[in-house]
Design a protein around this motif. Structure first.
Motif, short mmCIF file in Angstrom:
data_model
loop_
_atom_site.label_atom_id
_atom_site.label_comp_id
_atom_site.label_asym_id
_atom_site.label_seq_id
_atom_site.Cartn_x
_atom_site.Cartn_y
_atom_site.Cartn_z
N ASP A 150 0.89 -1.16 0.00
CA ASP A 150 0.00 0.00 0.00
C ASP A 150 0.93 1.21 0.00
N ASN B 211 -1.16 3.79 -14.00
CA ASN B 211 -1.89 4.27 -12.82
C ASN B 211 -1.89 3.30 -11.64
N ILE B 212 -1.03 2.31 -11.64
CA ILE B 212 -1.05 1.33 -10.54
C ILE B 212 -0.18 1.77 -9.36
N GLY B 213 0.64 2.80 -9.58
CA GLY B 213 1.43 3.30 -8.45
C GLY B 213 2.92 3.02 -8.58
N SER C 117 5.28 5.00 -9.84
CA SER C 117 6.04 6.17 -9.39
C SER C 117 5.86 6.38 -7.88
N GLN D 231 7.25 11.86 -10.47
CA GLN D 231 5.95 12.51 -10.55
C GLN D 231 4.82 11.48 -10.52
N GLY E 284 0.28 10.90 -10.22
CA GLY E 284 -0.99 11.57 -10.49
C GLY E 284 -2.12 10.56 -10.58
N ASP E 285 -3.31 11.04 -10.28
CA ASP E 285 -4.46 10.15 -10.21
C ASP E 285 -5.11 9.90 -11.57
N LYS E 286 -4.31 9.62 -12.56
CA LYS E 286 -4.83 9.26 -13.89
C LYS E 286 -3.76 8.47 -14.64
N VAL F 255 0.77 9.30 -16.57
CA VAL F 255 1.51 10.42 -15.96
C VAL F 255 2.99 10.33 -16.32
N THR F 256 3.59 9.15 -16.13
CA THR F 256 5.00 8.98 -16.49
C THR F 256 5.09 8.70 -17.99
N PRO G 105 6.90 4.23 -18.10
CA PRO G 105 5.49 4.55 -18.36
C PRO G 105 4.64 3.28 -18.24
N1 LIG Z 1 -5.14 3.88 -2.40
C1 LIG Z 1 -3.92 3.79 -2.96
N2 LIG Z 1 -3.57 4.68 -3.90
C2 LIG Z 1 -2.34 4.58 -4.44
C3 LIG Z 1 -1.42 3.57 -4.06
N3 LIG Z 1 -0.29 3.73 -4.79
C4 LIG Z 1 -0.49 4.80 -5.60
N4 LIG Z 1 -1.72 5.31 -5.39
C5 LIG Z 1 -2.34 6.45 -6.11
O1 LIG Z 1 -2.54 6.01 -7.45
C6 LIG Z 1 -2.38 7.10 -8.36
C7 LIG Z 1 -1.36 6.72 -9.42
O2 LIG Z 1 -0.07 6.67 -8.87
P1 LIG Z 1 1.25 6.80 -9.75
O3 LIG Z 1 2.38 6.48 -8.85
O4 LIG Z 1 1.28 8.06 -10.52
O5 LIG Z 1 1.01 5.58 -10.76
P2 LIG Z 1 1.92 5.13 -12.00
O6 LIG Z 1 1.83 3.64 -12.06
O7 LIG Z 1 3.28 5.70 -11.90
O8 LIG Z 1 1.09 5.75 -13.20
P3 LIG Z 1 1.59 6.09 -14.72
O9 LIG Z 1 2.91 6.78 -14.65
O10 LIG Z 1 0.49 6.99 -15.20
O11 LIG Z 1 1.60 4.79 -15.43
C8 LIG Z 1 -1.97 8.29 -7.52
O12 LIG Z 1 -3.12 9.06 -7.26
C9 LIG Z 1 -1.45 7.67 -6.24
O13 LIG Z 1 -1.59 8.51 -5.11
C10 LIG Z 1 -1.83 2.64 -3.05
O14 LIG Z 1 -1.12 1.71 -2.66
N5 LIG Z 1 -3.10 2.81 -2.56
#
Ligand SMILES: Nc1nc2c(ncn2[C@@H]2O[C@H](COP(=O)(O)OP(=O)(O)OP(=O)(O)O)[C@@H](O)[C@H]2O)c(=O)[nH]1
Ligand SMILES: [Mg+2]
Length: 292
Positions: free
Chosen positions: A91, A135-137, A139, A152, A154-156, A159-160, A178
């Motif tokens: 998490d 968007n799975i987190g 970054s 960086q 973001g909630d969409k 982003v990367t 990405p």
């Molecule tokens: N509830 C919850 N939200 C998370 C968790 N990890 C990340 N988030 C949220 O998920 C969203 C996406 O996080 P990023 O770290 O930007 O995801 P990413 O995989 O890097 O996304 P891209 O670069 O767009 O592919 C953000 O709003 C984070 O705050 C988690 O374990 N739990």
């Protein structure tokens, strides 16, 4: 609207770039961190990943575990354990489980470190590439490991956009990449689930269709939570769009003339689902393995 028959084309241009980044950097990295979604452990895994990463060391991580149904996550954890697959749940909002991933990266590398030491060499820096759906987190995970915001987020999805090496404190560098989806979409149900969890951009699909898919899933698996959140009732005979309509009316998503604003209520429900407001929920139970 209640017929889930649209074919989702989910492969925007920058995904080709993500695939290229993975292929180009593979030889440079020691470990792959495959970051998946704890709510959809099956649908969020790239079926092509094994081919792509070959025999590289891998740590399988299911993030957003705070949003997943803990009973179902437990079942998945047992399943992976039984099959001798190292799988960890994290998490990144709270940081729970992140330390264990770092330990797992070191463990994966321990033999190589030992071999090199026997040759009088030292591995100064372990390089790991973080890959996974948008968007799975990824970054956020890197930021958690670093203990500060280096990447960086973001909630969409999307982003990367480019790769980025980030050195986290203790001799490990992580490559942020990405988000990646697979170009061939054979499993439409998985595609709908990926839409529900927010891995696919909202403008690629019909939001009403996705909301109806979500409603059909929730009415079957989490009916009480659905009723409680939207203060509605329904029977088996109701169509998904009728349930959506009731939710819209109760939430004041109304256009001039008193009609329900389907787009607004669909967006609202998806947002609430993604944010865990309806409850801790998973969309892939172990049965998904038998269905596919
Ligand atoms: N509830 C919850 N939200 C998370 C968790 N990890 C990340 N988030 C949220 O998920 C969203 C996406 O996080 P990023 O770290 O930007 O995801 P990413 O995989 O890097 O996304 P891209 O670069 O767009 O592919 C953000 O709003 C984070 O705050 C988690 O374990 N739990
Ligand atoms: Mg990112």
């Amino acid at each position: 609207m209640d017929k889930n028959n649209q074919v989702i084309n989910w492969f925007p241009g920058h995904m080709h770039k993500a695939e290229k980044i993975l292929a180009e950097n593979l030889s440079m990295v020691d470990v792959i961190i495959e970051l998946c979604d704890a709510r959809i452990p099956y649908s969020s895994r790239n079926p092509e990943i094994n081919k792509v990463i070959n025999n590289k060391h891998r740590v399988l991580v299911f993030n957003k575990s705070d949003l997943a149904d803990p009973i179902i996550s437990q079942k998945w954890a047992e399943y992976f354990k039984k099959n001798n697959v190292k799988a960890l749940f994290t998490d990144c909002k709270s940081g729970e489980g992140v330390k264990q991933v770092i330990t797992a990266i070191r463990e994966t590398m321990s033999e190589k470190i030992k071999n090199q030491a026997e040759k009088g060499r030292k591995i100064a820096n372990i390089r790991a590439m973080v890959v996974g759906i948008p968007n799975i987190g990824k970054s956020s995970f890197i930021n958690r490991c670093a203990g500060r915001a280096v990447a960086q987020t973001g909630d969409k999805p999307g982003v990367t956009r480019a790769k980025q090496w980030l050195r986290i404190s203790d001799g490990i560098s992580l490559l942020d990449t990405p988000g990646m989806l697979w170009p061939k979409l054979e499993n439409q149900t998985s595609a709908y689930k990926l839409c529900c969890t927010g891995a696919i951009k909202d403008d690629i699909f019909d939001i009403g269709d996705i909301a109806c898919f979500l409603i059909n899933y929730l009415r079957k698996h989490y009916p009480e939570e659905l009723k409680a959140r939207y203060k509605i009732d329904f029977t088996e005979d109701d169509e998904a769009y009728q349930i959506l309509e009731r939710c819209g009316a109760n939430r004041g998503c109304i256009v001039k003339g008193g009609e329900v604003d389907y787009t607004r209520i669909s967006m609202l429900m998806l947002d609430e689902f993604r944010g865990g407001k309806i409850g801790k929920m998973s969309m892939d139970d172990l049965e998904v393995l038998e269905e596919n």
